[in-house]
Design a protein around this motif. Structure first.
Motif, PDB file in Angstrom:
ATOM      1  N   ILE A 279       1.545  11.866  14.768  1.00  0.00           N
ATOM      2  CA  ILE A 279       0.853  11.330  15.802  1.00  0.00           C
ATOM      3  C   ILE A 279       1.845  10.635  16.601  1.00  0.00           C
ATOM      4  O   ILE A 279       2.287   9.347  16.048  1.00  0.00           O
ATOM      5  N   GLY A 280       2.695  11.143  17.602  1.00  0.00           N
ATOM      6  CA  GLY A 280       3.831  10.479  18.202  1.00  0.00           C
ATOM      7  C   GLY A 280       3.911   8.968  18.561  1.00  0.00           C
ATOM      8  O   GLY A 280       5.079   8.422  18.242  1.00  0.00           O
ATOM      9  N   ASP A 281       2.990   8.440  19.029  1.00  0.00           N
ATOM     10  CA  ASP A 281       2.995   6.920  19.487  1.00  0.00           C
ATOM     11  C   ASP A 281       2.044   6.097  18.129  1.00  0.00           C
ATOM     12  O   ASP A 281       2.034   4.852  18.593  1.00  0.00           O
ATOM     13  N   ARG A 282       2.463   6.639  16.946  1.00  0.00           N
ATOM     14  CA  ARG A 282       1.799   5.974  15.953  1.00  0.00           C
ATOM     15  C   ARG A 282       2.940   5.424  15.029  1.00  0.00           C
ATOM     16  O   ARG A 282       3.540   5.957  14.709  1.00  0.00           O
ATOM     17  N   TYR A 283       2.645   4.092  14.913  1.00  0.00           N
ATOM     18  CA  TYR A 283       4.068   3.350  14.111  1.00  0.00           C
ATOM     19  C   TYR A 283       3.327   2.762  12.859  1.00  0.00           C
ATOM     20  O   TYR A 283       2.130   2.171  12.973  1.00  0.00           O
ATOM     21  N   LEU A 284       3.971   2.838  11.818  1.00  0.00           N
ATOM     22  CA  LEU A 284       3.526   2.228  10.405  1.00  0.00           C
ATOM     23  C   LEU A 284       4.381   1.358   9.928  1.00  0.00           C
ATOM     24  O   LEU A 284       5.697   1.576   9.860  1.00  0.00           O
ATOM     25  N   VAL A 285       3.936   0.246   9.780  1.00  0.00           N
ATOM     26  CA  VAL A 285       4.744  -0.911   9.087  1.00  0.00           C
ATOM     27  C   VAL A 285       4.964  -0.576   7.389  1.00  0.00           C
ATOM     28  O   VAL A 285       3.703  -0.651   6.926  1.00  0.00           O
ATOM     29  N   ILE A 286       6.178  -0.432   6.892  1.00  0.00           N
ATOM     30  CA  ILE A 286       5.810   0.097   5.575  1.00  0.00           C
ATOM     31  C   ILE A 286       6.499  -1.043   4.565  1.00  0.00           C
ATOM     32  O   ILE A 286       6.588  -0.937   3.383  1.00  0.00           O
ATOM     33  N   ASP A 287       7.159  -2.193   4.992  1.00  0.00           N
ATOM     34  CA  ASP A 287       7.747  -3.095   4.212  1.00  0.00           C
ATOM     35  C   ASP A 287       8.219  -4.458   4.965  1.00  0.00           C
ATOM     36  O   ASP A 287       8.595  -4.096   6.265  1.00  0.00           O
ATOM     37  N   ILE A 288       8.021  -5.446   4.245  1.00  0.00           N
ATOM     38  CA  ILE A 288       8.412  -6.636   5.216  1.00  0.00           C
ATOM     39  C   ILE A 288       9.328  -7.225   4.072  1.00  0.00           C
ATOM     40  O   ILE A 288       8.901  -7.503   3.012  1.00  0.00           O
ATOM     41  N   ASN A 289      10.478  -7.940   4.343  1.00  0.00           N
ATOM     42  CA  ASN A 289      11.585  -8.673   3.419  1.00  0.00           C
ATOM     43  C   ASN A 289      11.754  -9.919   3.880  1.00  0.00           C
ATOM     44  O   ASN A 289      12.183 -10.194   5.068  1.00  0.00           O
ATOM     45  N   TYR A 290      11.635 -10.927   2.949  1.00  0.00           N
ATOM     46  CA  TYR A 290      12.069 -12.111   3.293  1.00  0.00           C
ATOM     47  C   TYR A 290      13.464 -12.611   3.224  1.00  0.00           C
ATOM     48  O   TYR A 290      14.182 -11.736   2.287  1.00  0.00           O
ATOM     49  N   PHE A 291      13.937 -13.197   4.160  1.00  0.00           N
ATOM     50  CA  PHE A 291      15.700 -13.460   4.246  1.00  0.00           C
ATOM     51  C   PHE A 291      16.120 -12.244   3.927  1.00  0.00           C
ATOM     52  O   PHE A 291      17.096 -12.211   3.002  1.00  0.00           O
ATOM     53  N   PRO A 292      16.357 -11.134   4.882  1.00  0.00           N
ATOM     54  CA  PRO A 292      17.022  -9.975   4.479  1.00  0.00           C
ATOM     55  C   PRO A 292      18.584  -9.881   4.610  1.00  0.00           C
ATOM     56  O   PRO A 292      18.985 -11.069   5.041  1.00  0.00           O
ATOM     57  N   GLY A 293      19.236  -8.884   4.824  1.00  0.00           N
ATOM     58  CA  GLY A 293      20.664  -8.800   4.707  1.00  0.00           C
ATOM     59  C   GLY A 293      21.057  -9.113   6.258  1.00  0.00           C
ATOM     60  O   GLY A 293      21.470  -7.987   7.029  1.00  0.00           O
ATOM     61  N   TYR A 294      20.965 -10.333   6.702  1.00  0.00           N
ATOM     62  CA  TYR A 294      21.297 -10.550   8.277  1.00  0.00           C
ATOM     63  C   TYR A 294      22.522 -10.320   8.641  1.00  0.00           C
ATOM     64  O   TYR A 294      22.881 -10.084   9.566  1.00  0.00           O
ATOM     65  N   ALA A 295      23.577 -10.385   7.726  1.00  0.00           N
ATOM     66  CA  ALA A 295      25.064 -10.116   7.858  1.00  0.00           C
ATOM     67  C   ALA A 295      25.326  -8.677   8.402  1.00  0.00           C
ATOM     68  O   ALA A 295      26.207  -8.499   9.146  1.00  0.00           O
ATOM     69  N   LYS A 296      24.207  -7.728   8.438  1.00  0.00           N
ATOM     70  CA  LYS A 296      24.294  -6.415   8.994  1.00  0.00           C
ATOM     71  C   LYS A 296      23.672  -6.346  10.623  1.00  0.00           C
ATOM     72  O   LYS A 296      23.997  -5.477  11.251  1.00  0.00           O
TER      73      LYS A 296
END
Ligand SMILES: Nc1ncnc2c1ncn2[C@@H]1O[C@H](COP(=O)(O)OP(=O)(O)OP(=O)(O)O)[C@@H](O)[C@H]1O
Ligand SMILES: O=P(O)(O)O[C@H]1[C@H](OP(=O)(O)O)[C@@H](OP(=O)(O)O)[C@@H](O)[C@@H](O)[C@@H]1OP(=O)(O)O
Ligand SMILES: [Mg+2]
Ligand SMILES: [Mg+2]
Length: 363
Positions: A279-296
């Motif tokens: 379904i082209g315009d459907r987006y799924l959130v699969i993961d949420i991370n606290y304080f991720p690798g911001y340096a990237k």
């Protein structure tokens, strides 16, 4: 640039690996030039004996640390704790983590969003009996550890193609529908009211034909961080063209980011989004991370320094909308969410999720 008139001390409590990636000289110097001194907190010593800090940044798990923050807040009621341990804890369980997304209420005419079907399995009997699973959860599935506390173990996943692959899993585990998404994930970094979306390599699609011919399961860990030298040459992996993938609409992603921030009460996180190819315009959130690798994240030094400067100066001038949240023991001051909340029309989040191709590495 004129010397800042007031200096602030920001303590950080981070695991050694995180400290190494996040506390770069470039960040320290930029922050210092804006009047912010980043100071390492020694987690082997009582927090109350350190500082004083105007703000504490932290990614440390456990009840002891939580108690230390409470004691510190009681003694230093004006110190900002970013973020509250209770809010962070919600992300430590892959079910409660994605329930945040189910609580969002975002109107959008073209795109829709959600989370993949998933079930948590605590025992072997249920694991080995797919008829006991939630309706509609079919192979392939991704088995993810229930706990997502940033440990190496919590990143160990298996893509399970059929029943044979189930026997290698260890409950408790989350079984999540594997959704074909063209081999690209979108990582959305949030720092206060700043939102930045980048593309990363993901797992390739699994076709019906492939599903029949594949072995039981395939194990992997932190696929979007895999380097060329670590690349698994299994025929399963194939080339994917990251450049070709269209970015999701900026305002849509920003709305989801603000929504997650509002519901989770977190200021420092990222989330992974895939676009369902069925379904082209459907987006799924699969993961949420606290304080991720911001340096990237591009220009992370400026983004993080601006964020800290903003919260510290709002606090200092008394203009900040500080929110007093009561916890079991005492009231604790947290930074208020005065950016994404309660606005009519577009949310005032910096529209900065420009198209950017990152991690040009073949998985
Ligand atoms: N439901 C899904 N459908 C398709 N692919 C998925 C799904 N869930 C995860 N993946 C793929 O597996 C990868 C790892 O999953 P996930 O992001 O949940 O793990 P993680 O270890 O928490 O990652 P991170 O390093 O971002 O913390 C994703 O980046 C994506 O490539
Ligand atoms: O920075 P850390 O070492 O903590 O690792 C984090 C890692 O960043 P890194 O690639 O810089 O290692 C992040 O990658 P991006 O989302 O930014 O791609 C993501 O995988 C987080 O989940 C990791 O945090 P953890 O879950 O392990 O606590
Ligand atoms: Mg992820
Ligand atoms: Mg994760």
């Amino acid at each position: 640039m004129a010397e800042p008139t007031r200096r602030f001390g920001v303590g950080y409590a981070l695991a050694p690996k995180k400290q190494q990636s996040f506390i770069q000289v470039s960040l320290m110097n930029l922050a210092r030039s804006r009047g912010i001194d980043l100071i390492r907190i020694d987690t082997d010593k009582p927090l109350v004996d350190q500082g004083p800090f105007d703000c504490v940044l932290h990614k440390v798990c456990g009840e002891d640390w939580k108690k230390q923050l409470e004691d510190y807040s009681a003694k230093n009621p004006n110190a900002l704790i970013i973020d509250s341990p209770e809010a962070i804890e919600r992300l430590h369980n892959r079910i409660s983590m994605l329930e945040v997304v189910s609580e969002l209420n975002i109107e959008n005419e073209t795109e829709s969003f959600g989370i993949p079907k998933q079930i948590v399995i605590y025992d072997w009997d249920t694991l080995l009996d797919p008829s006991a699973w939630v309706e509609g959860l079919k192979f392939p599935v991704i088995a993810k550890p229930l706990v997502a506390d940033g440990s190496a173990k919590s990143h160990k996943m298996s893509l399970v193609f059929n029943q044979d692959g189930l026997s290698k899993l260890k409950p408790p585990t989350v079984l999540q529908e594997f959704v074909n998404h063209g081999g690209v994930i979108f990582k959305v970094y949030v720092v206060g009211d700043y939102v930045k979306c980048v593309k990363r390599k993901s797992l390739p699609d699994v076709s019906e034909e492939k599903l029949g011919s594949l072995e039981g399961s395939l194990s992997f860990s932190q696929v979007s961080n895999i380097t060329t030298s670590e690349r698994n040459d299994d025929k399963y992996y194939e080339m994917m063209d990251l450049e070709d993938a269209d970015m999701p609409p900026e305002s849509f992603i920003t709305d989801i980011a603000c929504g997650i921030q509002r519901v989770s009460k977190l200021h420092l996180f990222n989330f992974d989004v895939i676009r369902d190819t069925r379904i082209g315009d459907r987006y799924l959130v699969i993961d949420i991370n606290y304080f991720p690798g911001y340096a990237k994240m591009p220009s992370y030094e400026t983004v993080l320094t601006d964020f800290l400067w903003g919260v510290l100066n709002k606090k200092e001038t008394g203009l900040g909308n500080l929110q007093v949240i009561s916890c079991e023991k005492e009231a604790r001051k947290l930074i208020g969410n005065n950016t994404c909340e309660g606005t009519d029309g577009p949310l005032p989040v910096s529209p900065l999720n420009r198209e950017e191709t990152e991690n040009p590495i073949q998985v």
